[in-house]
Design a protein around this motif. Structure first.
Motif, short mmCIF file in Angstrom:
data_model
loop_
_atom_site.label_atom_id
_atom_site.label_comp_id
_atom_site.label_asym_id
_atom_site.label_seq_id
_atom_site.Cartn_x
_atom_site.Cartn_y
_atom_site.Cartn_z
N LEU A 136 0.82 -1.21 0.00
CA LEU A 136 0.00 0.00 0.00
C LEU A 136 0.85 1.27 0.00
O LEU A 136 0.44 2.30 -0.51
CB LEU A 136 -0.94 0.01 1.21
CG LEU A 136 -1.86 -1.21 1.39
CD1 LEU A 136 -2.72 -1.05 2.63
CD2 LEU A 136 -2.72 -1.43 0.16
N ILE A 137 2.05 1.19 0.56
CA ILE A 137 2.91 2.37 0.63
C ILE A 137 4.08 2.29 -0.35
O ILE A 137 4.97 3.13 -0.32
CB ILE A 137 3.44 2.58 2.07
CG1 ILE A 137 4.26 1.37 2.54
CG2 ILE A 137 2.30 2.86 3.04
CD1 ILE A 137 4.91 1.54 3.90
N GLY A 138 4.06 1.25 -1.20
CA GLY A 138 5.09 1.13 -2.22
C GLY A 138 6.40 0.54 -1.75
O GLY A 138 7.41 0.60 -2.45
N LEU A 139 6.40 -0.06 -0.56
CA LEU A 139 7.63 -0.67 -0.06
C LEU A 139 7.94 -1.98 -0.79
O LEU A 139 9.09 -2.34 -1.00
CB LEU A 139 7.52 -0.93 1.45
CG LEU A 139 8.71 -1.61 2.12
CD1 LEU A 139 9.94 -0.71 2.06
CD2 LEU A 139 8.38 -1.95 3.58
N ALA A 140 6.88 -2.71 -1.15
CA ALA A 140 7.07 -4.01 -1.79
C ALA A 140 5.98 -4.23 -2.84
O ALA A 140 4.90 -3.64 -2.77
CB ALA A 140 7.04 -5.13 -0.76
N ASP A 141 6.28 -5.12 -3.80
CA ASP A 141 5.31 -5.48 -4.82
C ASP A 141 4.34 -6.53 -4.30
O ASP A 141 3.14 -6.50 -4.61
CB ASP A 141 6.03 -6.03 -6.06
CG ASP A 141 7.02 -5.02 -6.63
OD1 ASP A 141 6.56 -4.04 -7.24
OD2 ASP A 141 8.24 -5.21 -6.44
#
Length: 210
Positions: A147-152
């Motif tokens: 959700l925060i773009g840390l992981a796919d």
């Protein structure tokens, strides 16, 4: 070693279900056993001592012999790879390890990022699938990572799937089913085999009826 049998158990759902199993196997656990805030609970009537621990620590306590027995999820056993013996599948706290991500997440991009609190399991799984990924270890709120773009994608325990759904994530793969297991320290098993076998046999009778 003392004659007292020490058992490490995780707090929470596994503890509650394991306590119910022990009672069904006719172990005399007092009513206050379930509500105690103590980390060490002695049951003199059964010559037992219980250590209440974080789930990831149970296998460590058993490996190093501070606990003779332990109740641990198969996920913890696979992740920690401790030197313990698995004696019995208790068939409680059923869940599974899954891969999840946001809808329409592409898996074609090289070196995707995967967040999880199970880095060893995730690394092994993706390596076996021939996928090159970067593993990011988190200790909680794994669903937050996409959700925060840390992981796919994430690798996490799923019970009902409700948490994934509420956060807009979808399952993208199934790694394996998980239940809680009774484990033992190898040295304890040699020195206290009769008592431990008695516990295994009594619990096995209850588990067979589940």
């Amino acid at each position: 070693m003392s004659d007292v049998l020490t058992i490490a158990m995780p707090k929470g759902r596994i503890f509650e279900e394991a306590a119910e199993l022990l009672r069904k196997a006719n172990f005399q656990l007092p009513p206050e056993f379930d509500d105690s805030r103590k980390l060490i609970i002695d049951i003199p009537e059964e010559n037992m001592r219980f250590i209440l621990a974080k789930p990831m620590d149970v296998t460590t306590y058993v490996e190093y012999g501070v606990a003779d027995l332990g109740i641990a999820g198969k996920d913890v056993m696979l992740e920690e790879e401790r030197d313990v013996y698995e004696l019995l599948d208790l068939k409680i706290s059923k869940c599974y390890l899954a891969i999840a991500g946001l809808p329409n997440t592409s898996t074609s991009r090289v070196a995707q990022k995967v967040a999880t609190k199970y880095p060893n399991i995730a690394s092994t799984y993706f390596r076996e699938q021939g996928e090159q990924v970067e593993i990011i270890k988190l200790n909680g709120s794994i669903e937050l990572a996409p959700l925060i773009g840390l992981a796919d994608r994430i690798v996490d325990i799923v019970s009902t799937g409700r948490t994934l759904k509420e956060n807009g994530l979808v399952e993208m793969g199934h790694i394996g089913d998980i239940t809680s297991r009774l484990i033992v320290n190898p040295v304890s098993y040699r020195l206290k085999d009769e008592r431990i076998d008695d516990i295994v046999n009594r619990l096995a009778e209850v588990v067979d009826q589940l």
